[in-house]
Design an enzyme around this catalytic site. Structure first.
Site, short mmCIF file in Angstrom:
data_model
loop_
_atom_site.label_atom_id
_atom_site.label_comp_id
_atom_site.label_asym_id
_atom_site.label_seq_id
_atom_site.Cartn_x
_atom_site.Cartn_y
_atom_site.Cartn_z
N LYS A 105 -8.37 -0.95 2.31
CA LYS A 105 -7.63 -0.31 1.22
C LYS A 105 -7.21 -1.39 0.24
CE LYS A 105 -3.36 -1.95 2.44
NZ LYS A 105 -2.55 -2.94 1.64
N ASP A 113 1.36 1.33 6.78
CA ASP A 113 0.11 1.63 6.07
C ASP A 113 -0.79 2.61 6.82
OD1 ASP A 113 -0.97 -1.40 4.31
OD2 ASP A 113 0.42 0.24 3.84
#
Ligand code: SUD
Ligand code: ADP
Length: 281
Positions: A11, A136
Site C-alpha cells: 500500500k 493498517d
C-alpha cells in the site's frame, strides 16, 4: 489439499495527516490508501495436524512475532477445526518500509484462512480482529482504496485514476513507533475540507524522518527529478507517481545501485481480494 497462493499487496499513503494524539497514545490521522499490484506471496496448504507452520522468507523475525503467525493464531478460536495450516512466504516488500508488508501479510492470512478453515466471518469481523494486529490491517481486509480516519480503521472508499508508481527503498528500517513517539512529530493538521485536493496534502512524518535519516532525504531529492516525490507512511520507502509504465520503468532503470525499487500500477480493489474471488469461482 491443493496449495493456494495469494498476494499480500503493498500500500501507499498518498498523503498522511496527523490530527492529534489520543489519550491511549495512538494518533488520530487522515490518510489516503491505495494498493499496488505488487507484494509478498503467501502459499497456504491445509494440514491434518492442528499446527501453524511458517516457512520461506521468515528468518528475520521470531515466529511468534510474525504477523502471519499472529493472524492465524487469532483466527483459530473462531472455528473448532482439526486442521492446521502450512504457510510459505515469499517476501518482496521491505520490512518497516511504510508499504504495509507485515500488515498486508496478516490481512491476506485472515482473508484466506477464513475460507480454508470455514470460519465464515464477515469482513467487518475480520477487520476487527485485524485491528488488534495493526492499524493498517483493516484497510487490507476491506480491500478498497480509501481515505482512512481514526487510527486507520474508519474507511471511506474512493476511486482514483490509474497511475504508475516507482517505489524506492533506501535500505534503512524506520520504526513506526519511534516516529509516532518522537516529540518533534507534528500532531495538529486540521481535518480535510470538503473540496480538498491531493496537491494541497502532505506526509506529516516526512520532515522528521528526513531529519533523522539522510538516506530518505536523498531519495526524495533524487525522485524529484522525475516528479513530485513523497514518502509513504512513516517510511523509509518513497515514491513518484507517473502516467505510464514506460515512464515509471525509466525511473527505475536510472536508480542508483545502492537503493532497491519496484514499479507497479495502483489498483482500486486489493489484488488479494481479486485473487481470492477468482480462486473461489
Ligand atoms: C503509519 C502507518 C500509516 O499507514 O503505516 P506504516 O508507516 O506503519 O506503514 C500506520 O498508521 C501504522 O500502522 P501499523 O504499521 O499497523 O502500526 P501499528 O503496528 O498499529 O503501530 C505501531 C506503533 O505506531 C504508533 N501508531 C500507529 C498508528 C497510529 N494511528 N498511531 C500511532 O501512534 C503506535 O505507537 C504503535 O505502537
Ligand atoms: N510478515 C511480516 N512481514 C513484514 N514485517 C513483519 C511481518 N511480521 C511482523 N513484522 C514486523 O512488522 C513491522 C512492519 O509492519 P508493516 O505493517 O510492514 O509496517 P510498514 O508499513 O512500516 O512496513 C516490521 O518492522 C516487522 O518487525
Amino acid at each position: 489439499m491443493t496449495p493456494v497462493s495469494i498476494i499480500a499487496p503493498a500500500k501507499l499513503n498518498l498523503f498522511l495527516h496527523i490530527n492529534h494524539q489520543r489519550a491511549d497514545g495512538y494518533h488520530e490521522l487522515e490518510t489516503l490508501f491505495t494498493f499496488l499490484d505488487f507484494g509478498d506471496e503467501l502459499t497456504f496448504t491445509l494440514i491434518n495436524e492442528k499446527e501453524i507452520i511458517l516457512c520461506g522468507d521468515i528468518s528475520d523475525i521470531p515466529q511468534q512475532d510474525n504477523l502471519i503467525y499472529k493472524a492465524a493464531l487469532a483466527l483459530q478460536p473462531y472455528k473448532n477445526t482439526p486442521l492446521g495450516i502450512n504457510i510459505k512466504l515469499i517476501k518482496k516488500l521491505p520490512m518497516g518500509g511504510g508499504v504495509g508488508g507485515g500488515s498486508s501479510d496478516a490481512a491476506t492470512t485472515l482473508l484466506t484462512l477464513n475460507y480454508l478453515w470455514q470460519c465464515d466471518l464477515s469482513i467487518a469481523e475480520l477487520a476487527k480482529i485485524g485491528l488488534n494486529l495493526g492499524a493498517d490491517v483493516p484497510v487490507f481486509i476491506h480491500g478498497k482504496t480509501a481515505i482512512a480516519q481514526g487510527v486507520g480503521e474508519e474507511l471511506t472508499s474512493i476511486n482514483l485514476p490509474k497511475k504508475w508508481y516507482c517505489v524506492v527503498f533506501p535500505n534503512v528500517h524506520i520504526s513506526t513507533a519511534e516516529i509516532f513517539t518522537h516529540p518533534e512529530l507534528p500532531r495538529n493538521t486540521p481535518k480535510l475540507s470538503e473540496d480538498w485536493k491531493l496537491a494541497d496534502t502532505s506526509n506529516d512524518c516526512e520532515a522528521l524522518v528526513k531529519k533523522l535519516n539522510c538516506e530518505v532525504e536523498k531519495t526524495l531529492l533524487w525522485l524529484l527529478k522525475y516528479g513530485p516525490s513523497r514518502m509513504t507512511g512513516t517510511g523509509a520507502c518513497c515514491f513518484v507517481e507517473l502516467d505510464s509504465q514506460i515512464a515509471a520503468q525509466r525511473v527505475l532503470n536510472s536508480l542508483p545501485s545502492c537503493w532497491h525499487g519496484f514499479v507497479a500500477p495502483n489498483t482500486t480493489i486489493s489484488p488479494a481480494h481479486t485473487q481470492l474471488e477468482n480462486w473461489l469461482k
